[in-house]
Design an enzyme around this catalytic site. Structure first.
Site, short mmCIF file in Angstrom:
data_model
loop_
_atom_site.label_atom_id
_atom_site.label_comp_id
_atom_site.label_asym_id
_atom_site.label_seq_id
_atom_site.Cartn_x
_atom_site.Cartn_y
_atom_site.Cartn_z
N TYR A 1 -9.65 -9.57 -6.68
CA TYR A 1 -8.62 -9.30 -7.67
C TYR A 1 -8.44 -10.43 -8.68
O TYR A 1 -7.64 -10.31 -9.60
CB TYR A 1 -7.28 -9.06 -6.95
N ARG B 1 -1.02 -2.33 -6.73
CA ARG B 1 -1.35 -3.39 -5.77
C ARG B 1 -2.38 -4.34 -6.40
O ARG B 1 -2.28 -5.57 -6.26
CB ARG B 1 -1.90 -2.76 -4.50
N LYS C 1 -2.10 -2.79 7.48
CA LYS C 1 -3.43 -2.34 7.88
C LYS C 1 -3.81 -2.98 9.21
O LYS C 1 -3.52 -4.14 9.46
CB LYS C 1 -4.44 -2.72 6.79
N HIS D 1 -4.49 -9.60 3.77
CA HIS D 1 -5.94 -9.56 3.87
C HIS D 1 -6.42 -10.53 4.94
O HIS D 1 -6.06 -11.72 4.93
CB HIS D 1 -6.58 -9.96 2.53
N ARG E 1 0.85 -1.19 0.00
CA ARG E 1 0.00 0.00 0.00
C ARG E 1 0.89 1.24 0.00
O ARG E 1 2.00 1.22 0.55
CB ARG E 1 -0.91 0.02 1.22
N HIS F 1 -2.66 2.25 -5.76
CA HIS F 1 -3.40 1.01 -5.50
C HIS F 1 -3.60 0.20 -6.78
O HIS F 1 -3.84 -1.01 -6.71
CB HIS F 1 -4.76 1.33 -4.86
#
Length: 322
Positions: free
Chosen positions: A297, A265, A195, A288, A169, A262
């Site tokens: 994705y 990513r 995150k 994630h 990120r 992004h």
């Protein structure tokens, strides 16, 4: 019977007094990256500004007020894109606000979380609104970075390599310090805060190692922020946005004006899945918590050729011949 007035707990300022509010206490109570903390702070401050414009005490807001705020958000034009906020952006702002109110509930500053009963926008978990890039387009952007010259060329190549090869990120990249680079069990590595404030570690590809070594040869290995401006400050995410779009334009990417860091990513995940990397490995690399986030994705996930019924039928056929 009248409802008892909710009072601010001792030792904490009121939301409305203007000197301070619960926001910093709430943020300090969460394990968050610096980028996420800043985004959450902006989200709550935006709501507090909305309340101030309507002479509304945030501690007395109901779900009806939150609904009205959400509808205003849905008609707000993003100054950066020139388009109204996407449902995912509205949902994220309301999620931050819900967490803020949940903190106030635990402090007994409010009786209930007004966001809980609000009408939030529905966001499809298996669809990403990010403008993606093909593997060839990413290759072209890396080639464009190799053609850069000037005092920031080595730095910009290293930034792009981390975004492209590791799918980090933008907030994770700009927050890196020199001390975050290291080596473990024969791998060159980078440590960063992901995150949710999670400490993470990734292996560096040979291309990223070369880019970083070339950059450090220019920068030096003195402690501090890894990527800095000419004045010594930390490079911010807006500079990286501009870099990505400039390199995409130079690489001839048609949608360069709508790309973001992004997008790289996104390309990392889709290309990994296209190359057959197992979903769980991509999920771990991207950090994630929910595999459904990673599944967004996988552009080929609806390909009927991948229906497991074919695999089971083929296995049954092999058994019948044995």
């Amino acid at each position: 019977m009248s409802t008892p007035e909710r009072r601010t707990p001792p030792g904490l300022p009121s939301v409305a007094d203007g000197s301070a509010d619960f926001t910093e206490a709430w943020l300090a109570n969460r394990r968050l990256s610096a980028h996420t903390r800043a985004a959450y702070r902006r989200d709550v401050q935006q709501f507090l500004g909305w309340c101030a414009g309507r002479d509304l005490d945030p501690l007395r807001a109901s779900f009806l007020h939150v609904n009205a705020y959400a509808r205003d958000l849905e008609s707000t034009v993003d100054g950066r894109t020139g388009r109204v906020l996407a449902p995912a952006s509205v949902a994220r702002k309301l999620s931050a606000l819900s967490s803020w109110y949940a903190f106030l509930v635990r402090l007994e500053a409010v009786a209930a979380n007004p966001v809980g009963g609000a009408d939030r926008p529905r966001v499809a978990r298996d669809v990403s609104s990010t403008i993606g890039l093909s593997a060839a387009e990413v290759d072209a952007m890396l080639a464009a970075a190799e053609r850069l010259d000037g005092p920031t060329a080595a730095r910009d190549r290293a930034v792009l390599a981390l975004l492209a090869d590791l799918g980090l990120r933008v907030g994770e990249v700009v927050a890196l310090d020199v001390g975050d680079l290291g080596a473990e069990r024969g791998h060159r590595t980078v440590r960063f805060t992901g995150k949710g404030g999670k400490a993470r570690r990734r292996a560096l590809t040979p291309a990223v190692v070369r880019a970083l070594d070339d950059f450090l040869a220019v920068r030096g290995d003195v402690p501090g922020p890894l990527f800095t401006t000419a004045t010594g400050g930390r490079v911010d995410r807006h500079a990286v946005f501009r870099l990505v779009r400039r390199l995409a334009r130079d690489a001839g990417v048609p949608a360069w004006e709508r790309l973001s860091p992004h997008s790289l990513r996104h390309a990392f995940a889709t290309t990994a899945r296209d190359e057959g990397v197992p979903l769980e490995d991509v999920q771990d690399a991207m950090g994630h918590a929910d595999p459904r986030t990673t599944r967004r994705y996988d552009r080929d996930r609806y390909n009927l050729d991948r229906d497991p019924a074919y695999t089971l039928a083929a296995a049954r056929s092999r058994r019948s011949r044995s």
